[in-house]
Design a protein around this motif. Structure first.
Motif, PDB file in Angstrom:
ATOM      1  N   ALA A  67      69.882  46.492 -10.598  1.00  0.00           N
ATOM      2  CA  ALA A  67      68.750  45.576 -10.391  1.00  0.00           C
ATOM      3  C   ALA A  67      67.845  45.610 -11.625  1.00  0.00           C
ATOM      4  O   ALA A  67      66.744  46.154 -11.595  1.00  0.00           O
ATOM      5  N   PRO A  68      68.316  45.031 -12.741  1.00  0.00           N
ATOM      6  CA  PRO A  68      67.520  45.101 -13.973  1.00  0.00           C
ATOM      7  C   PRO A  68      66.281  44.203 -13.925  1.00  0.00           C
ATOM      8  O   PRO A  68      66.221  43.243 -13.169  1.00  0.00           O
ATOM      9  N   PHE A  69      65.297  44.577 -14.751  1.00  0.00           N
ATOM     10  CA  PHE A  69      64.120  43.726 -14.936  1.00  0.00           C
ATOM     11  C   PHE A  69      64.527  42.522 -15.776  1.00  0.00           C
ATOM     12  O   PHE A  69      65.512  42.586 -16.496  1.00  0.00           O
ATOM     13  N   PRO A  70      63.793  41.432 -15.737  1.00  0.00           N
ATOM     14  CA  PRO A  70      62.587  41.199 -14.946  1.00  0.00           C
ATOM     15  C   PRO A  70      62.932  40.909 -13.485  1.00  0.00           C
ATOM     16  O   PRO A  70      63.989  40.385 -13.171  1.00  0.00           O
ATOM     17  N   TRP A  71      61.989  41.295 -12.614  1.00  0.00           N
ATOM     18  CA  TRP A  71      62.084  40.984 -11.197  1.00  0.00           C
ATOM     19  C   TRP A  71      61.166  39.815 -10.897  1.00  0.00           C
ATOM     20  O   TRP A  71      60.216  39.550 -11.634  1.00  0.00           O
ATOM     21  N   LEU A  72      61.444  39.144  -9.828  1.00  0.00           N
ATOM     22  CA  LEU A  72      60.589  38.057  -9.359  1.00  0.00           C
ATOM     23  C   LEU A  72      60.091  38.420  -7.974  1.00  0.00           C
ATOM     24  O   LEU A  72      60.888  38.775  -7.102  1.00  0.00           O
ATOM     25  N   LEU A  73      58.789  38.363  -7.791  1.00  0.00           N
ATOM     26  CA  LEU A  73      58.198  38.589  -6.485  1.00  0.00           C
ATOM     27  C   LEU A  73      57.725  37.236  -5.972  1.00  0.00           C
ATOM     28  O   LEU A  73      57.035  36.514  -6.690  1.00  0.00           O
ATOM     29  N   ARG A  74      58.170  36.883  -4.776  1.00  0.00           N
ATOM     30  CA  ARG A  74      57.735  35.616  -4.182  1.00  0.00           C
ATOM     31  C   ARG A  74      57.726  35.761  -2.673  1.00  0.00           C
ATOM     32  O   ARG A  74      58.198  36.751  -2.127  1.00  0.00           O
ATOM     33  N   THR A  75      57.193  34.746  -2.020  1.00  0.00           N
ATOM     34  CA  THR A  75      57.135  34.755  -0.570  1.00  0.00           C
ATOM     35  C   THR A  75      58.407  34.145   0.015  1.00  0.00           C
ATOM     36  O   THR A  75      59.211  33.530  -0.682  1.00  0.00           O
ATOM     37  N   PHE A  76      58.556  34.315   1.303  1.00  0.00           N
ATOM     38  CA  PHE A  76      59.723  33.881   2.069  1.00  0.00           C
ATOM     39  C   PHE A  76      59.951  32.370   1.990  1.00  0.00           C
ATOM     40  O   PHE A  76      59.015  31.582   2.033  1.00  0.00           O
ATOM     41  N   ARG A  77      61.223  32.004   1.877  1.00  0.00           N
ATOM     42  CA  ARG A  77      61.664  30.609   1.973  1.00  0.00           C
ATOM     43  C   ARG A  77      62.826  30.552   2.953  1.00  0.00           C
ATOM     44  O   ARG A  77      63.612  31.504   3.057  1.00  0.00           O
ATOM     45  N   ALA A  78      62.939  29.437   3.642  1.00  0.00           N
ATOM     46  CA  ALA A  78      64.045  29.257   4.588  1.00  0.00           C
ATOM     47  C   ALA A  78      65.374  29.468   3.865  1.00  0.00           C
ATOM     48  O   ALA A  78      65.562  28.986   2.750  1.00  0.00           O
ATOM     49  N   GLY A  79      66.267  30.205   4.478  1.00  0.00           N
ATOM     50  CA  GLY A  79      67.586  30.444   3.894  1.00  0.00           C
ATOM     51  C   GLY A  79      67.709  31.721   3.088  1.00  0.00           C
ATOM     52  O   GLY A  79      68.805  32.087   2.682  1.00  0.00           O
ATOM     53  N   ASP A  80      66.605  32.437   2.838  1.00  0.00           N
ATOM     54  CA  ASP A  80      66.680  33.697   2.097  1.00  0.00           C
ATOM     55  C   ASP A  80      67.563  34.678   2.864  1.00  0.00           C
ATOM     56  O   ASP A  80      67.500  34.773   4.086  1.00  0.00           O
ATOM     57  N   ARG A  81      68.393  35.426   2.108  1.00  0.00           N
ATOM     58  CA  ARG A  81      69.312  36.396   2.709  1.00  0.00           C
ATOM     59  C   ARG A  81      69.261  37.703   1.922  1.00  0.00           C
ATOM     60  O   ARG A  81      69.000  37.704   0.731  1.00  0.00           O
ATOM     61  N   ILE A  82      69.556  38.796   2.627  1.00  0.00           N
ATOM     62  CA  ILE A  82      69.589  40.119   2.013  1.00  0.00           C
ATOM     63  C   ILE A  82      70.777  40.889   2.585  1.00  0.00           C
ATOM     64  O   ILE A  82      71.200  40.623   3.710  1.00  0.00           O
ATOM     65  N   MET A  83      71.317  41.830   1.793  1.00  0.00           N
ATOM     66  CA  MET A  83      72.318  42.763   2.310  1.00  0.00           C
ATOM     67  C   MET A  83      71.558  44.061   2.611  1.00  0.00           C
ATOM     68  O   MET A  83      71.305  44.865   1.717  1.00  0.00           O
ATOM     69  N   PRO A  84      71.126  44.255   3.863  1.00  0.00           N
ATOM     70  CA  PRO A  84      70.285  45.405   4.195  1.00  0.00           C
ATOM     71  C   PRO A  84      70.999  46.739   4.003  1.00  0.00           C
ATOM     72  O   PRO A  84      72.200  46.855   4.223  1.00  0.00           O
ATOM     73  N   LEU A  85      70.220  47.743   3.597  1.00  0.00           N
ATOM     74  CA  LEU A  85      70.715  49.096   3.465  1.00  0.00           C
ATOM     75  C   LEU A  85      71.269  49.541   4.813  1.00  0.00           C
ATOM     76  O   LEU A  85      70.628  49.353   5.851  1.00  0.00           O
ATOM     77  N   GLY A  86      72.485  50.079   4.811  1.00  0.00           N
ATOM     78  CA  GLY A  86      73.104  50.542   6.042  1.00  0.00           C
ATOM     79  C   GLY A  86      73.946  49.499   6.746  1.00  0.00           C
ATOM     80  O   GLY A  86      74.482  49.762   7.804  1.00  0.00           O
ATOM     81  N   MET A  87      74.063  48.295   6.168  1.00  0.00           N
ATOM     82  CA  MET A  87      74.865  47.235   6.781  1.00  0.00           C
ATOM     83  C   MET A  87      75.883  46.707   5.781  1.00  0.00           C
ATOM     84  O   MET A  87      75.694  46.831   4.574  1.00  0.00           O
ATOM     85  N   THR A  88      76.931  46.111   6.297  1.00  0.00           N
ATOM     86  CA  THR A  88      77.848  45.370   5.439  1.00  0.00           C
ATOM     87  C   THR A  88      77.575  43.888   5.686  1.00  0.00           C
ATOM     88  O   THR A  88      77.238  43.493   6.800  1.00  0.00           O
ATOM     89  N   GLY A  89      77.696  43.088   4.673  1.00  0.00           N
ATOM     90  CA  GLY A  89      77.404  41.670   4.813  1.00  0.00           C
ATOM     91  C   GLY A  89      75.925  41.395   4.678  1.00  0.00           C
ATOM     92  O   GLY A  89      75.103  42.297   4.533  1.00  0.00           O
ATOM     93  N   THR A  90      75.584  40.106   4.689  1.00  0.00           N
ATOM     94  CA  THR A  90      74.191  39.718   4.519  1.00  0.00           C
ATOM     95  C   THR A  90      73.571  39.330   5.856  1.00  0.00           C
ATOM     96  O   THR A  90      74.271  39.080   6.834  1.00  0.00           O
ATOM     97  N   LYS A  91      72.250  39.269   5.850  1.00  0.00           N
ATOM     98  CA  LYS A  91      71.507  38.879   7.035  1.00  0.00           C
ATOM     99  C   LYS A  91      70.353  37.984   6.590  1.00  0.00           C
ATOM    100  O   LYS A  91      69.761  38.208   5.535  1.00  0.00           O
TER     101      LYS A  91
END
Length: 142
Positions: free
Chosen positions: A59-83
């Motif tokens: 996860a190299p810099f630069p990072w972008l910080l923004r607020t939630f948008r419809a359709g955003d997905r993440i692969m949560p720690l401890g899970m396989t696949g995205t949510k």
């Protein structure tokens, strides 16, 4: 009889902030994001989500910080696949009005952290990680 009333609260703006590297970043809501290089602590899916570690090679810099948008997905720690982020907010019972205030951190196009809520498996440090960064989110309570 149904009575509808317009609230005086204006719609929330979309927040966008570039995180160029380590340092302290003031957030528009009055909170802070502290990003520091150095050894991190071991994390589990049950670890508090206001202090997280990232492997800078994943996860190299630069990072972008923004607020939630419809359709955003993440692969949560401890899970396989995205949510979907929306589903995580629902699972955590986060009120609708607060969802657009919670910062999301991206490295490139990859969502690596829902600040204070969940972190991504994709940027998780491991035993071979040589460059680890710790990020701490301090929010202003609603």
């Amino acid at each position: 009889m149904l009575l509808l009333r317009k609230t005086s609260e204006s719609p929330l703006e979309t927040i966008t902030l570039n995180i160029a590297g380590p340092g302290q970043y003031a957030l528009p809501d009055g909170g802070f994001l502290d990003v520091n290089l150095g050894p991190g602590v071991n994390e589990t899916p049950e670890s508090p989500s206001d202090r997280v570690n990232f492997d800078l090679e994943k996860a190299p810099f630069p990072w972008l910080l923004r607020t939630f948008r419809a359709g955003d997905r993440i692969m949560p720690l401890g899970m396989t696949g995205t949510k979907k982020v929306k589903d995580i907010f629902i699972d955590k019972k986060i009120p609708i009005m607060l969802r657009r205030r919670i910062p999301l951190v991206f490295s490139g196009t990859t969502l690596i952290w829902i600040c204070g809520v969940r972190t991504s498996h994709l940027a998780r440090p491991n035993n071979s990680s040589t460059h680890v960064v710790t990020a701490v989110y301090s929010s202003v309570q609603p």
